[in-house]
Design a protein around this motif. Structure first.
Motif, mmCIF file in Angstrom:
data_model
loop_
_atom_site.group_PDB
_atom_site.id
_atom_site.type_symbol
_atom_site.label_atom_id
_atom_site.label_comp_id
_atom_site.label_asym_id
_atom_site.label_seq_id
_atom_site.Cartn_x
_atom_site.Cartn_y
_atom_site.Cartn_z
ATOM 1 N N ALA A 270 -4.155 5.016 5.182
ATOM 2 C CA ALA A 270 -4.633 3.978 6.106
ATOM 3 C C ALA A 270 -5.501 2.966 5.371
ATOM 4 C CB ALA A 270 -5.407 4.622 7.253
ATOM 5 N N GLY A 271 -6.328 3.456 4.442
ATOM 6 C CA GLY A 271 -7.195 2.560 3.684
ATOM 7 C C GLY A 271 -6.400 1.603 2.825
ATOM 8 N N ALA A 272 -5.333 2.092 2.215
ATOM 9 C CA ALA A 272 -4.495 1.231 1.381
ATOM 10 C C ALA A 272 -3.821 0.152 2.214
ATOM 11 C CB ALA A 272 -3.449 2.072 0.661
ATOM 12 N N ILE A 273 -3.329 0.532 3.374
ATOM 13 C CA ILE A 273 -2.676 -0.446 4.242
ATOM 14 C C ILE A 273 -3.689 -1.492 4.710
ATOM 15 C CG2 ILE A 273 -1.537 -0.731 6.474
ATOM 16 C CD1 ILE A 273 -0.230 2.038 5.937
ATOM 17 N N ALA A 274 -4.906 -1.044 5.032
ATOM 18 C CA ALA A 274 -5.947 -1.986 5.452
ATOM 19 C C ALA A 274 -6.291 -2.980 4.354
ATOM 20 C CB ALA A 274 -7.195 -1.219 5.889
ATOM 21 N N LEU A 275 -6.189 -2.550 3.098
ATOM 22 C CA LEU A 275 -6.464 -3.432 1.966
ATOM 23 C C LEU A 275 -5.324 -4.413 1.698
ATOM 24 C CD1 LEU A 275 -8.079 -0.897 -0.525
ATOM 25 C CD2 LEU A 275 -9.241 -2.797 0.628
ATOM 26 N N GLY A 276 -4.161 -4.156 2.286
ATOM 27 C CA GLY A 276 -3.031 -5.053 2.119
ATOM 28 C C GLY A 276 -1.941 -4.564 1.197
ATOM 29 N N ALA A 277 -1.962 -3.279 0.813
ATOM 30 C CA ALA A 277 -0.926 -2.745 -0.077
ATOM 31 C C ALA A 277 0.459 -2.898 0.546
ATOM 32 C CB ALA A 277 -1.200 -1.271 -0.378
ATOM 33 N N ASP A 278 1.432 -3.171 -0.325
ATOM 34 C CA ASP A 278 2.820 -3.296 0.122
ATOM 35 C C ASP A 278 3.495 -1.945 0.303
ATOM 36 O OD1 ASP A 278 2.998 -6.262 -0.217
ATOM 37 O OD2 ASP A 278 2.639 -5.731 -2.313
ATOM 38 N N GLY A 279 2.931 -0.917 -0.322
ATOM 39 C CA GLY A 279 3.550 0.395 -0.255
ATOM 40 C C GLY A 279 2.563 1.482 -0.621
ATOM 41 N N ILE A 280 2.995 2.710 -0.401
ATOM 42 C CA ILE A 280 2.193 3.900 -0.692
ATOM 43 C C ILE A 280 3.029 4.832 -1.560
ATOM 44 C CG2 ILE A 280 0.979 5.889 0.271
ATOM 45 C CD1 ILE A 280 -0.258 3.267 1.187
ATOM 46 N N GLU A 281 2.420 5.350 -2.620
ATOM 47 C CA GLU A 281 3.037 6.411 -3.417
ATOM 48 C C GLU A 281 2.352 7.718 -3.044
ATOM 49 O OE1 GLU A 281 3.256 9.206 -6.899
ATOM 50 O OE2 GLU A 281 1.491 8.317 -5.931
ATOM 51 N N LEU A 282 3.152 8.770 -2.805
ATOM 52 C CA LEU A 282 2.589 10.071 -2.454
ATOM 53 C C LEU A 282 3.446 11.173 -3.052
ATOM 54 C CD1 LEU A 282 4.607 11.173 -0.024
ATOM 55 C CD2 LEU A 282 3.272 9.577 1.349
ATOM 56 N N ASP A 283 2.897 12.391 -3.072
ATOM 57 C CA ASP A 283 3.542 13.534 -3.716
ATOM 58 C C ASP A 283 3.868 14.616 -2.705
ATOM 59 O OD1 ASP A 283 2.912 12.670 -6.604
ATOM 60 O OD2 ASP A 283 0.936 12.679 -5.679
ATOM 61 N N VAL A 284 4.979 15.310 -2.920
ATOM 62 C CA VAL A 284 5.412 16.343 -1.981
ATOM 63 C C VAL A 284 5.694 17.651 -2.710
ATOM 64 C CG1 VAL A 284 7.180 17.026 -0.307
ATOM 65 C CG2 VAL A 284 6.382 14.666 -0.379
ATOM 66 N N ARG A 285 5.162 18.733 -2.148
ATOM 67 C CA ARG A 285 5.432 20.102 -2.610
ATOM 68 C C ARG A 285 5.749 20.970 -1.393
ATOM 69 N NH1 ARG A 285 3.846 21.192 -7.867
ATOM 70 N NH2 ARG A 285 2.527 19.615 -8.867
ATOM 71 N N ARG A 286 6.269 22.175 -1.648
ATOM 72 C CA ARG A 286 6.625 23.060 -0.531
ATOM 73 C C ARG A 286 5.590 24.162 -0.364
ATOM 74 N NH1 ARG A 286 9.905 27.661 -2.734
ATOM 75 N NH2 ARG A 286 9.971 27.353 -4.986
ATOM 76 N N THR A 287 5.402 24.550 0.888
ATOM 77 C CA THR A 287 4.538 25.686 1.203
ATOM 78 C C THR A 287 5.370 26.970 1.197
ATOM 79 O OG1 THR A 287 4.944 25.522 3.575
ATOM 80 C CG2 THR A 287 3.113 24.221 2.675
ATOM 81 N N ALA A 288 4.695 28.097 1.416
ATOM 82 C CA ALA A 288 5.384 29.388 1.427
ATOM 83 C C ALA A 288 6.435 29.460 2.524
ATOM 84 C CB ALA A 288 4.366 30.515 1.600
ATOM 85 N N ASP A 289 6.203 28.746 3.622
ATOM 86 C CA ASP A 289 7.161 28.772 4.726
ATOM 87 C C ASP A 289 8.015 27.509 4.783
ATOM 88 O OD1 ASP A 289 4.864 27.395 5.338
ATOM 89 O OD2 ASP A 289 4.600 28.245 7.344
ATOM 90 N N GLY A 290 8.090 26.778 3.671
ATOM 91 C CA GLY A 290 9.041 25.687 3.557
ATOM 92 C C GLY A 290 8.605 24.351 4.110
ATOM 93 N N ALA A 291 7.342 24.208 4.495
ATOM 94 C CA ALA A 291 6.872 22.906 4.969
ATOM 95 C C ALA A 291 6.704 21.955 3.786
ATOM 96 C CB ALA A 291 5.552 23.058 5.715
ATOM 97 N N LEU A 292 6.796 20.660 4.060
ATOM 98 C CA LEU A 292 6.653 19.636 3.031
ATOM 99 C C LEU A 292 5.216 19.125 3.043
ATOM 100 C CD1 LEU A 292 9.980 17.686 3.665
ATOM 101 C CD2 LEU A 292 9.528 19.405 1.895
ATOM 102 N N ALA A 293 4.409 19.631 2.113
ATOM 103 C CA ALA A 293 2.995 19.279 2.038
ATOM 104 C C ALA A 293 2.794 18.129 1.067
ATOM 105 C CB ALA A 293 2.173 20.484 1.596
ATOM 106 N N VAL A 294 1.909 17.212 1.399
ATOM 107 C CA VAL A 294 1.596 16.067 0.548
ATOM 108 C C VAL A 294 0.393 16.427 -0.308
ATOM 109 C CG1 VAL A 294 0.922 13.642 0.514
ATOM 110 C CG2 VAL A 294 2.554 14.459 2.230
ATOM 111 N N HIS A 295 0.668 16.739 -1.576
ATOM 112 C CA HIS A 295 -0.391 17.166 -2.500
ATOM 113 C C HIS A 295 0.111 16.995 -3.915
ATOM 114 C CE1 HIS A 295 -3.455 19.935 -4.288
ATOM 115 N NE2 HIS A 295 -4.165 19.510 -3.257
ATOM 116 N N HIS A 296 -0.725 16.473 -4.798
ATOM 117 C CA HIS A 296 -0.289 16.219 -6.168
ATOM 118 C C HIS A 296 -0.246 17.473 -7.011
ATOM 119 C CE1 HIS A 296 -0.869 15.218 -10.450
ATOM 120 N NE2 HIS A 296 0.021 14.275 -10.186
ATOM 121 N N ASP A 297 -1.348 18.207 -7.067
ATOM 122 C CA ASP A 297 -1.438 19.363 -7.961
ATOM 123 C C ASP A 297 -0.685 20.555 -7.391
ATOM 124 O OD1 ASP A 297 -2.987 17.762 -9.544
ATOM 125 O OD2 ASP A 297 -4.897 18.716 -8.986
#
Length: 232
Positions: free
Chosen positions: A26-53
């Motif tokens: 939300a902060g990036a969009i408020a600043l005027g960014a054209d896009g967002i880069e994010l990272d996805v990993r899986r949890t033990a039950d197969g959910a798609l979690a947004v986390h880099h490490d």
């Protein structure tokens, strides 16, 4: 410069907010960014979690935790896409053979492709990875989804452009020290986009813009926008 590159906020506006959180997006969009880069990993039950490490700060790997065991600040991809509505989203699939959540079956790629298709977001996302097999799997699941290969500076970027085209991907995402005029020219010849990361120095932003890159990924989207557009 004739056309400024698009500005994609790295893990959201991560210089000002906790990275890969809804607040950062939300902060990036408020600043005027054209896009967002994010990272996805899986949890033990197969959910798609947004986390880099691969693991939380306390050492617990994401893949060993159920979705309901994650801290509240870790969003899931569906919520992140809601938060990023109206801007481009670069979804990076994390899938490294030496990490605890290595996914040889490419279930994350399949899950990402399914969610993008369900939401009809083919025009507003690009899925990237250092793993060619991950982005190959996304294309195999839905070839309408734009995909991009992430590369490090010591890789032969000209050959990378050729491989991207050969495998039907849409873009090359080299780390910024590897971007030269010849690399940009090669991308243009092959008809692919060239988006580079992670650029926080205004002088380097200006260099890359002058070369004609399509987008830069940055922790400081406000700095990038000021560099490209001044006070406009």
């Amino acid at each position: 410069m004739t056309t400024a590159p698009a500005v994609w906020a790295h893990r959201g506006a991560s210089a000002a907010f906790r990275e890969n959180t809804l607040d950062a997006f939300a902060g990036a969009i408020a600043l005027g960014a054209d896009g967002i880069e994010l990272d996805v990993r899986r949890t033990a039950d197969g959910a798609l979690a947004v986390h880099h490490d691969v693991a939380l700060a306390d050492g617990r790997p994401i893949v060993r935790l159920r979705a309901d065991e994650l801290p509240a600040f870790v969003p899931f991809l569906d919520a992140a896409l809601d938060a990023c509505a109206g801007v481009m989203v670069n979804i990076e699939i994390k899938n490294v053979p030496v990490e605890a959540d290595y996914d040889p079956d490419e279930s994350v790629a399949a899950g990402v492709a399914q969610l993008v298709a369900e939401r009809n977001l083919h025009e507003s996302v690009i899925v990237s990875s250092f793993s060619l097999s991950a982005i190959d799997a996304v294309r195999a699941a839905d070839d309408r989804i734009p995909t991009a290969w992430l590369t490090l500076p010591n890789y032969d970027q000209i050959s990378a452009c050729e491989l991207v085209v050969e495998r039907g991907h849409s873009a090359l995402h080299p780390e910024h020290p590897g971007v030269t005029a010849s690399v940009v020219d090669a991308a243009r010849r092959h008809g692919i986009a060239l988006n580079t990361w992670t650029v926080d120095d205004p002088a380097e932003m200006a260099r890359l813009a002058a070369l004609g890159v399509d987008a830069i990924v940055t922790n400081v989207p406000d700095v990038a926008l000021k560099t490209f557009w001044g006070n406009a």
